[in-house]
Scaffold this active site. Structure first.
Site, PDB file in Angstrom:
ATOM      1  N   TRP A   1      54.983  26.188  13.349  1.00 30.78           N
ATOM      2  CA  TRP A   1      55.483  24.807  13.318  1.00 30.78           C
ATOM      3  C   TRP A   1      56.212  24.483  12.019  1.00 30.78           C
TER       4      TRP A   1
ATOM      5  N   THR B   1      59.298  23.321  10.017  1.00 36.50           N
ATOM      6  CA  THR B   1      60.592  22.642  10.076  1.00 36.50           C
ATOM      7  C   THR B   1      61.631  23.432   9.278  1.00 36.50           C
TER       8      THR B   1
ATOM      9  N   GLU C   1      52.251  16.359   8.834  1.00 35.78           N
ATOM     10  CA  GLU C   1      51.904  15.803   7.512  1.00 35.78           C
ATOM     11  C   GLU C   1      50.526  15.147   7.543  1.00 35.78           C
ATOM     12  N   GLY C   2      49.626  15.666   8.374  1.00 35.86           N
ATOM     13  CA  GLY C   2      48.303  15.071   8.544  1.00 35.86           C
ATOM     14  C   GLY C   2      48.320  14.164   9.750  1.00 35.86           C
ATOM     15  N   THR C   3      47.415  14.443  10.711  1.00 32.51           N
ATOM     16  CA  THR C   3      47.435  13.645  11.948  1.00 32.51           C
ATOM     17  C   THR C   3      46.905  12.236  11.670  1.00 32.51           C
TER      18      THR C   3
HETATM   19  P1  TGC Z   1      39.582  19.038  -0.259  1.00 29.42           P
HETATM   20  O1  TGC Z   1      38.403  19.839  -0.724  1.00 29.42           O
HETATM   21  O2  TGC Z   1      39.400  17.603   0.042  1.00 29.42           O
HETATM   22  O3  TGC Z   1      40.754  19.125  -1.367  1.00 29.42           O
HETATM   23  C1  TGC Z   1      41.110  20.356  -1.968  1.00 29.42           C
HETATM   24  C2  TGC Z   1      41.752  20.033  -3.313  1.00 29.42           C
HETATM   25  O4  TGC Z   1      42.972  19.296  -3.098  1.00 29.42           O
HETATM   26  C3  TGC Z   1      42.894  18.001  -3.725  1.00 29.42           C
HETATM   27  N1  TGC Z   1      43.586  17.061  -2.825  1.00 29.42           N
HETATM   28  C4  TGC Z   1      44.805  16.573  -3.067  1.00 29.42           C
HETATM   29  N2  TGC Z   1      45.616  16.726  -4.111  1.00 29.42           N
HETATM   30  C5  TGC Z   1      46.813  16.103  -4.062  1.00 29.42           C
HETATM   31  N3  TGC Z   1      47.218  15.347  -3.021  1.00 29.42           N
HETATM   32  C6  TGC Z   1      46.425  15.191  -1.938  1.00 29.42           C
HETATM   33  N4  TGC Z   1      46.850  14.459  -0.900  1.00 29.42           N
HETATM   34  C7  TGC Z   1      45.157  15.799  -1.941  1.00 29.42           C
HETATM   35  N5  TGC Z   1      44.128  15.857  -1.058  1.00 29.42           N
HETATM   36  C8  TGC Z   1      43.167  16.628  -1.616  1.00 29.42           C
HETATM   37  C9  TGC Z   1      41.419  17.736  -3.879  1.00 29.42           C
HETATM   38  O5  TGC Z   1      41.180  16.816  -4.928  1.00 29.42           O
HETATM   39  C10 TGC Z   1      40.885  19.128  -4.195  1.00 29.42           C
HETATM   40  O6  TGC Z   1      41.239  19.411  -5.532  1.00 29.42           O
HETATM   41  P2  TGC Z   1      40.300  20.369  -6.446  1.00 29.42           P
HETATM   42  O7  TGC Z   1      40.911  20.294  -7.810  1.00 29.42           O
HETATM   43  O8  TGC Z   1      38.929  19.771  -6.362  1.00 29.42           O
HETATM   44  O9  TGC Z   1      40.364  21.732  -5.839  1.00 29.42           O
HETATM   45  O10 TGC Z   1      40.228  19.822   0.949  1.00 29.42           O
HETATM   46  P3  TGC Z   1      39.714  20.041   2.438  1.00 29.42           P
HETATM   47  O11 TGC Z   1      39.840  21.501   2.734  1.00 29.42           O
HETATM   48  O12 TGC Z   1      38.372  19.409   2.655  1.00 29.42           O
HETATM   49  O13 TGC Z   1      40.805  19.290   3.317  1.00 29.42           O
HETATM   50  C11 TGC Z   1      40.953  17.916   3.264  1.00 29.42           C
HETATM   51  C12 TGC Z   1      42.058  17.407   4.240  1.00 29.42           C
HETATM   52  C13 TGC Z   1      41.619  17.583   5.673  1.00 29.42           C
HETATM   53  C14 TGC Z   1      42.226  15.944   3.952  1.00 29.42           C
HETATM   54  C15 TGC Z   1      43.398  18.120   3.998  1.00 29.42           C
HETATM   55  O14 TGC Z   1      43.288  19.464   4.064  1.00 29.42           O
HETATM   56  C16 TGC Z   1      44.538  17.611   4.855  1.00 29.42           C
HETATM   57  O15 TGC Z   1      45.261  16.735   4.399  1.00 29.42           O
HETATM   58  N6  TGC Z   1      44.780  18.162   6.100  1.00 29.42           N
HETATM   59  C17 TGC Z   1      45.986  17.854   6.854  1.00 29.42           C
HETATM   60  C18 TGC Z   1      46.936  19.043   6.793  1.00 29.42           C
HETATM   61  C19 TGC Z   1      48.371  18.618   6.725  1.00 29.42           C
HETATM   62  O16 TGC Z   1      48.720  17.478   6.405  1.00 29.42           O
HETATM   63  N7  TGC Z   1      49.252  19.552   6.994  1.00 29.42           N
HETATM   64  C20 TGC Z   1      50.668  19.286   6.892  1.00 29.42           C
HETATM   65  C21 TGC Z   1      51.477  20.563   6.942  1.00 29.42           C
HETATM   66  S1  TGC Z   1      53.130  20.339   6.337  1.00 29.42           S
HETATM   67  C22 TGC Z   1      53.917  19.416   7.473  1.00 29.42           C
HETATM   68  O17 TGC Z   1      53.383  18.935   8.412  1.00 29.42           O
HETATM   69  C23 TGC Z   1      55.339  19.200   7.194  1.00 29.42           C
HETATM   70  S2  TGC Z   1      56.215  18.344   8.393  1.00 29.42           S
HETATM   71  C24 TGC Z   1      57.536  17.918   7.470  1.00 29.42           C
HETATM   72  C25 TGC Z   1      58.688  17.345   8.188  1.00 29.42           C
HETATM   73  O18 TGC Z   1      59.273  17.971   9.081  1.00 29.42           O
HETATM   74  O19 TGC Z   1      59.099  16.216   7.768  1.00 29.42           O
HETATM   75  P1  FAD Z   2      44.827  20.582  14.984  1.00 27.69           P
HETATM   76  O1  FAD Z   2      44.473  20.620  13.545  1.00 27.69           O
HETATM   77  O2  FAD Z   2      44.354  21.666  15.856  1.00 27.69           O
HETATM   78  O3  FAD Z   2      44.338  19.186  15.551  1.00 27.69           O
HETATM   79  C1  FAD Z   2      44.305  18.904  16.957  1.00 27.69           C
HETATM   80  C2  FAD Z   2      43.629  17.543  17.165  1.00 27.69           C
HETATM   81  O4  FAD Z   2      42.294  17.584  16.623  1.00 27.69           O
HETATM   82  C3  FAD Z   2      44.349  16.416  16.405  1.00 27.69           C
HETATM   83  O5  FAD Z   2      44.343  15.251  17.170  1.00 27.69           O
HETATM   84  C4  FAD Z   2      43.504  16.219  15.150  1.00 27.69           C
HETATM   85  O6  FAD Z   2      43.580  14.887  14.641  1.00 27.69           O
HETATM   86  C5  FAD Z   2      42.110  16.531  15.694  1.00 27.69           C
HETATM   87  N1  FAD Z   2      41.207  16.957  14.618  1.00 27.69           N
HETATM   88  C6  FAD Z   2      41.299  18.057  13.827  1.00 27.69           C
HETATM   89  N2  FAD Z   2      40.309  18.075  12.922  1.00 27.69           N
HETATM   90  C7  FAD Z   2      39.568  16.967  13.127  1.00 27.69           C
HETATM   91  C8  FAD Z   2      38.425  16.388  12.512  1.00 27.69           C
HETATM   92  N3  FAD Z   2      37.848  16.956  11.440  1.00 27.69           N
HETATM   93  N4  FAD Z   2      37.936  15.236  13.014  1.00 27.69           N
HETATM   94  C9  FAD Z   2      38.539  14.617  14.057  1.00 27.69           C
HETATM   95  N5  FAD Z   2      39.638  15.096  14.681  1.00 27.69           N
HETATM   96  C10 FAD Z   2      40.147  16.253  14.209  1.00 27.69           C
HETATM   97  N6  FAD Z   2      53.541  22.411   9.099  1.00 27.69           N
HETATM   98  C11 FAD Z   2      54.007  23.021   7.971  1.00 27.69           C
HETATM   99  O7  FAD Z   2      53.257  23.667   7.230  1.00 27.69           O
HETATM  100  N7  FAD Z   2      55.326  22.921   7.635  1.00 27.69           N
HETATM  101  C12 FAD Z   2      56.225  22.242   8.397  1.00 27.69           C
HETATM  102  O8  FAD Z   2      57.405  22.153   8.050  1.00 27.69           O
HETATM  103  C13 FAD Z   2      55.768  21.625   9.596  1.00 27.69           C
HETATM  104  N8  FAD Z   2      56.647  21.004  10.432  1.00 27.69           N
HETATM  105  C14 FAD Z   2      56.210  20.586  11.657  1.00 27.69           C
HETATM  106  C15 FAD Z   2      57.141  20.156  12.611  1.00 27.69           C
HETATM  107  C16 FAD Z   2      56.730  19.788  13.889  1.00 27.69           C
HETATM  108  C17 FAD Z   2      57.736  19.409  14.920  1.00 27.69           C
HETATM  109  C18 FAD Z   2      55.348  19.794  14.201  1.00 27.69           C
HETATM  110  C19 FAD Z   2      54.871  19.363  15.552  1.00 27.69           C
HETATM  111  C20 FAD Z   2      54.422  20.199  13.261  1.00 27.69           C
HETATM  112  C21 FAD Z   2      54.841  20.628  11.993  1.00 27.69           C
HETATM  113  N9  FAD Z   2      53.933  21.150  11.071  1.00 27.69           N
HETATM  114  C22 FAD Z   2      54.383  21.739   9.906  1.00 27.69           C
HETATM  115  C23 FAD Z   2      52.526  21.319  11.436  1.00 27.69           C
HETATM  116  C24 FAD Z   2      51.716  20.034  11.367  1.00 27.69           C
HETATM  117  O9  FAD Z   2      51.451  19.662  10.061  1.00 27.69           O
HETATM  118  C25 FAD Z   2      50.432  20.264  12.172  1.00 27.69           C
HETATM  119  O10 FAD Z   2      50.798  20.276  13.538  1.00 27.69           O
HETATM  120  C26 FAD Z   2      49.371  19.225  11.895  1.00 27.69           C
HETATM  121  O11 FAD Z   2      48.894  19.313  10.570  1.00 27.69           O
HETATM  122  C27 FAD Z   2      48.192  19.315  12.880  1.00 27.69           C
HETATM  123  O12 FAD Z   2      47.733  20.638  12.993  1.00 27.69           O
HETATM  124  P2  FAD Z   2      47.548  21.287  14.467  1.00 27.69           P
HETATM  125  O13 FAD Z   2      48.789  21.052  15.227  1.00 27.69           O
HETATM  126  O14 FAD Z   2      47.094  22.678  14.274  1.00 27.69           O
HETATM  127  O15 FAD Z   2      46.431  20.422  15.144  1.00 27.69           O
END
Ligand code: TGC
Ligand code: FAD
Length: 401
Positions: free
Chosen positions: A178, A180, A380-382
């Site tokens: 996934w 971008t 970017e986080g659901t």
């Molecule tokens: P956790 O133990 O809470 O944190 C690990 C370390 O990270 C620090 N931290 C942060 N630092 C900066 N900014 C934040 N937002 C931060 N959140 C946490 C935290 O203080 C800790 O630091 P340290 O020094 O103690 O090590 O981590 P966890 O494994 O329990 O996970 C927490 C959780 C679930 C909130 C996090 O992993 C999360 O945000 N999950 C969502 C994943 C996500 O957003 N993926 C996005 C992929 S990229 C994408 O989607 C791009 S799309 C772009 C586009 O096309 O526009």
């Molecule tokens: P999952 O993590 O499997 O989650 C599935 C469902 O379970 C969700 O509804 C979620 O909220 C729920 N869930 C998961 N954990 C919990 C919990 N603890 N409690 C309650 N509910 C929970 N990623 C990158 O790294 N780089 C990119 O550039 C990028 N671009 C993207 C572009 C597109 C078009 C899309 C669709 C995704 C992109 N992503 C990228 C990935 C995106 O960040 C992930 O899809 C997203 O973080 C969710 O991960 P997942 O799809 O594996 O869903």
């Protein structure tokens, strides 16, 4: 970037976009000029082509260069590296205007600026900054950000992509999903675990043997944005490509904070576009001898839309002022991303309803925004992950551990 033509225009433009609480008074002249420039560009270069690119599932790649000329790639990074040197509110306003055009266009800019240029700027060596940032700002290079994996989405700490020490290089194995821009990217900022299990950022270049980035097809959402995988099979990456100034999950998560902040503004843009369309249509379309806008139920929809847009604008503006002073917390950013994307999705749906049958066609933008926002709600986080971040912040209790 802002020529005198735009300076003249900013005084005379009658913006269509809602500003119910006169928030323009909180913006500087530079903010208004930037907004005017990007808004005009979107009207000229995005709006006329976006429906057909979306329908065909094609990314308008030529827009990268035009966005670079506008200063929309890395707008709040320093000028010494060829970037915009603007403040966080200007960055937010740019994202808002791009997403009025399309979430996919905003995605192109947010990945390049916040997820590729920002980590290189914040965590890179001086050599890496000089080598990559000016080229990325000009869109001579396109970048992508690899965090998510097939089995590691919301929980990025569970990633298995890994680095093995091999003298002056690392051997990279694994896969990202996934991603971008990945099929068109020249470089990828990839997050992987070293032999001690420590997460590190590393810059992978497209020509490195063993690296491929196949496209993911069949998306019903964000169709004008290109998405793919990153596959690493024994890719030898020089150690000088490691981002030296960060280890651990806070590296990628800090980049996400920057991008999520931008998305909070971007979603307002999509909501504004839907609201504008619905307001116009409700005055033009007549049923039962009256414009739709005269019916109380239509007014309820429109009144709720403008209320939610205004609340979202206040949230992002305040967050921007905090960010300008380095005080915006990740949890505050989560609240704004979650709220603003959600209200934009609801507004797109209500605006679609106001258009009746016409609302499902590509004559109007709502259906495209509606489908796009399903992705924005997830990446970017659901929606639910951001709720749990707020929950953790207010209770002090961690639902993830
Ligand atoms: P956790 O133990 O809470 O944190 C690990 C370390 O990270 C620090 N931290 C942060 N630092 C900066 N900014 C934040 N937002 C931060 N959140 C946490 C935290 O203080 C800790 O630091 P340290 O020094 O103690 O090590 O981590 P966890 O494994 O329990 O996970 C927490 C959780 C679930 C909130 C996090 O992993 C999360 O945000 N999950 C969502 C994943 C996500 O957003 N993926 C996005 C992929 S990229 C994408 O989607 C791009 S799309 C772009 C586009 O096309 O526009
Ligand atoms: P999952 O993590 O499997 O989650 C599935 C469902 O379970 C969700 O509804 C979620 O909220 C729920 N869930 C998961 N954990 C919990 C919990 N603890 N409690 C309650 N509910 C929970 N990623 C990158 O790294 N780089 C990119 O550039 C990028 N671009 C993207 C572009 C597109 C078009 C899309 C669709 C995704 C992109 N992503 C990228 C990935 C995106 O960040 C992930 O899809 C997203 O973080 C969710 O991960 P997942 O799809 O594996 O869903």
């Amino acid at each position: 970037m802002l020529d005198t033509e735009h300076k003249k225009q900013v005084k005379t433009d009658q913006y269509e976009a809602p500003d119910y609480y006169v928030l323009d008074e909180l913006l500087s002249e530079e903010h208004l000029l930037v907004r005017s420039a990007v808004r005009d560009w979107v009207k000229k270069s995005v709006t006329p082509i976006i429906e057909s690119y979306s329908e065909e599932g094609k990314c308008p790649l030529h827009l990268f260069k035009e966005m670079a000329e506008l200063g929309a790639l890395g707008p709040s990074l320093p000028e010494e590296y060829g970037c915009g040197g603007m403040d966080e509110i200007a960055y937010g306003i740019i994202m808002q205007e791009l997403e009025r055009g399309d979430s996919g266009i905003r995605s192109m800019a947010s990945v390049q600026g916040s997820l590729v240029m920002y980590p290189i700027y914040r965590f890179g060596s001086e050599e890496q900054k000089k080598k990559y940032l000016p080229e990325l700002a000009k869109a001579n290079l396109i970048g992508c950000f690899g965090l998510t994996e097939p089995n590691s989405g919301s929980d990025p700490g569970s990633m298995i992509t890994n680095l093995k020490d091999d003298g002056d290089a690392y051997i990279l194995n694994g896969a990202k999903m996934w991603i971008t821009n990945s099929p068109v990217a020249d470089i990828a900022v990839v997050w992987a675990k070293d032999e001690e299990g420590i997460i590190r950022g590393i810059i992978v270049e497209k020509d490195m043997p063993g690296f491929s980035a196949p496209e993911i097809k069949g998306k019903w959402s964000l169709r004008a944005s290109i998405t793919g995988e990153l596959v690493f099979e024994d890719v030898r990456v020089p150690k000088e490509n490691v981002l030296p100034k960060v280890t651990g999950l806070k590296g990628p998560l800090s980049c996400l904070s920057k991008a999520r902040y931008g998305i909070s503004w971007g979603a307002i843009g999509a909501a504004m576009d839907c609201y504008d369309a619905a307001l116009r249509y409700s005055k033009e379309r007549t049923q039962f001898g009256k414009p739709l806008g005269q019916f109380q139920l239509t007014q309820k929809k429109l009144a709720e839309m403008i209320t939610e847009i205004t609340k979202a604008q206040l949230l992002s503006w305040r967050l921007g002022t905090l960010a300008n002073n380095g005080k915006a917390t990740p949890a505050q950013i989560s609240m704004a991303k979650r709220n603003n994307v959600w209200i934009a999705l609801q507004i797109a749906r209500e605006a679609r309803q106001i258009h009746g049958g016409m609302g499902i066609t590509n004559e109007y933008p709502m259906m495209r925004h509606l489908m796009n926002l399903e992705t924005v709600l997830t990446y970017e986080g659901t929606h639910d992950i951001h709720l749990l971040i707020t929950g953790m912040d207010v209770t002090g209790l961690n639902a993830f551990k």
